[in-house]
Design a protein around this motif. Sequence first.
Motif, PDB file in Angstrom:
ATOM      1  N   GLU A 126       0.809  -1.218   0.000  1.00 46.67           N
ATOM      2  CA  GLU A 126       0.000   0.000   0.000  1.00 46.67           C
ATOM      3  C   GLU A 126       0.845   1.271   0.000  1.00 46.67           C
ATOM      4  O   GLU A 126       0.412   2.298  -0.527  1.00 46.67           O
ATOM      5  CB  GLU A 126      -0.923   0.016   1.231  1.00 46.67           C
ATOM      6  CG  GLU A 126      -1.856  -1.175   1.349  1.00 46.67           C
ATOM      7  CD  GLU A 126      -3.010  -1.129   0.359  1.00 46.67           C
ATOM      8  OE1 GLU A 126      -3.187  -0.076  -0.302  1.00 46.67           O
ATOM      9  OE2 GLU A 126      -3.729  -2.143   0.243  1.00 46.67           O
ATOM     10  N   SER A 128      -1.406  -4.686   3.115  1.00 45.61           N
ATOM     11  CA  SER A 128      -2.737  -5.090   3.568  1.00 45.61           C
ATOM     12  C   SER A 128      -3.016  -6.501   3.075  1.00 45.61           C
ATOM     13  O   SER A 128      -2.385  -6.991   2.126  1.00 45.61           O
ATOM     14  CB  SER A 128      -3.813  -4.126   3.069  1.00 45.61           C
ATOM     15  OG  SER A 128      -4.033  -4.279   1.675  1.00 45.61           O
ATOM     16  N   TYR A 138      -4.515  -3.909   7.603  1.00 50.14           N
ATOM     17  CA  TYR A 138      -3.337  -3.140   7.199  1.00 50.14           C
ATOM     18  C   TYR A 138      -2.270  -3.276   8.288  1.00 50.14           C
ATOM     19  O   TYR A 138      -2.587  -3.377   9.471  1.00 50.14           O
ATOM     20  CB  TYR A 138      -3.687  -1.667   7.014  1.00 50.14           C
ATOM     21  CG  TYR A 138      -4.604  -1.390   5.841  1.00 50.14           C
ATOM     22  CD1 TYR A 138      -4.119  -0.785   4.683  1.00 50.14           C
ATOM     23  CD2 TYR A 138      -5.964  -1.724   5.879  1.00 50.14           C
ATOM     24  CE1 TYR A 138      -4.951  -0.519   3.598  1.00 50.14           C
ATOM     25  CE2 TYR A 138      -6.801  -1.476   4.805  1.00 50.14           C
ATOM     26  CZ  TYR A 138      -6.286  -0.874   3.665  1.00 50.14           C
ATOM     27  OH  TYR A 138      -7.118  -0.626   2.590  1.00 50.14           O
TER      28      TYR A 138
END
Length: 426
Positions: free
Chosen positions: A51, A415, A388
């Motif tokens: 991410e 994540s 996450y």
Amino acid sequence: MVFATSALLAFASLAAASGASRILDPRSSADNYAPIQVYDNGTSGPPIQLEHLFYNQWPTGLSVTSTGKIYANFPTQVNTTNTQFTVGVITNFTTEAAFPSVEYNTPPLGFLDPSNPLFGNGDPDHFISVQSVIVDELDRVWALDTGRPLYNGNNVYSSYGGAKLVGFDQNGTRIANIVLPQTVAYPDTLLNDVRFDLRPTTLPSGKGVAYITDSSDAGRNGIIVVDLGTGNAWRHLDSIAYTRGDQGFKSTYDGNVFTPAFGGVNSHITTGADGIALSADGEWLYFTPLSSRRVYRVPTSALLVEPSPSNPFAADQAIALTQFLGSGGGSHSDGLETDSSGMIYLGAPEQNGINIHNPETGTFETYVRDPRIQWPDTLSIATDNRLYFTTNQFWLQPALNNGVDKRIPPFGIFSVPIGAGKIQLT
């Protein structure tokens, strides 16, 4: 646990059918794991997704809003790294900006006490060194400030005003500033992680409660309870074996036994109560000391009673009701988190993975394993049914290796899909 088991089996079957031995990330180059340094190619469980990459500072905490905005924090290291800002918001795949402002992250007199550099600055209106950032169920951002920046390889002691819990709306407006007294947050306390129960029935003030772990390396560990309505705070499970680490604790990472070295002397990690999570119904608080593989839970009903002359047995009652749950699946844990179905997730830095605990069956299992998970620190579940987590190569930092930085940037946020969303205690 039905979802976890079926997800793992389904993914294993898919990998076997395709002959895949590595998880591909759409943002990676031809090297499936780039730019994250890895030491093997063993994977299991659902695929993880990259991410964010951190190139300038190394993170500990993160949290995700209902709209997907990610906040992160970076404990202050005065004369090495992590001095840009201690709380930030992710702005794109590789950059962050100070939150709520550069000014709030910059105490005018510096991070250290101007008259005694063995102590942190006691400025109550600026961040000194934030260890955890949490977005609560109302989408408010909370920062847990230890008041103890790292200086010359050691966390200095906190001054009154430095150790605090500060809340903001996402527009940067401060909504709460709870400075903890030194009878609750000692000078050698390290405020580590925090969880919120905002139900108005928890305490008479009607504003909810925060539970904080004190992970101090000095051994005075415990759980701090904060009344969000009055700002009153008290301690439980204080300086007892449940919240302390194991004597002579040893751990392994990437197949190697880790021996911390301080000032040329080999030692061991002594960090106490660290990871923390509430059950989905708010009735239990789960916690684990970092320098152990022990996992516990305690009824929140016991923690909500402040030890006092009118409640002389409150502290003993909380100790008596604490339950030992097991060894956490074979790894010690830094971060814990709970989903809305009641499953407890535990970071597993010794296994490059995330483990899962089913409170109904009492079992611990591996949920996901990937070589890019180089010390999962904080875990955060978002409303998109994804877990996450930050990875920061914590054990390779200079403070644990005679001043030598063995980390290889970048650090990351990943994540992984799960079977439920964020718990709602409002």
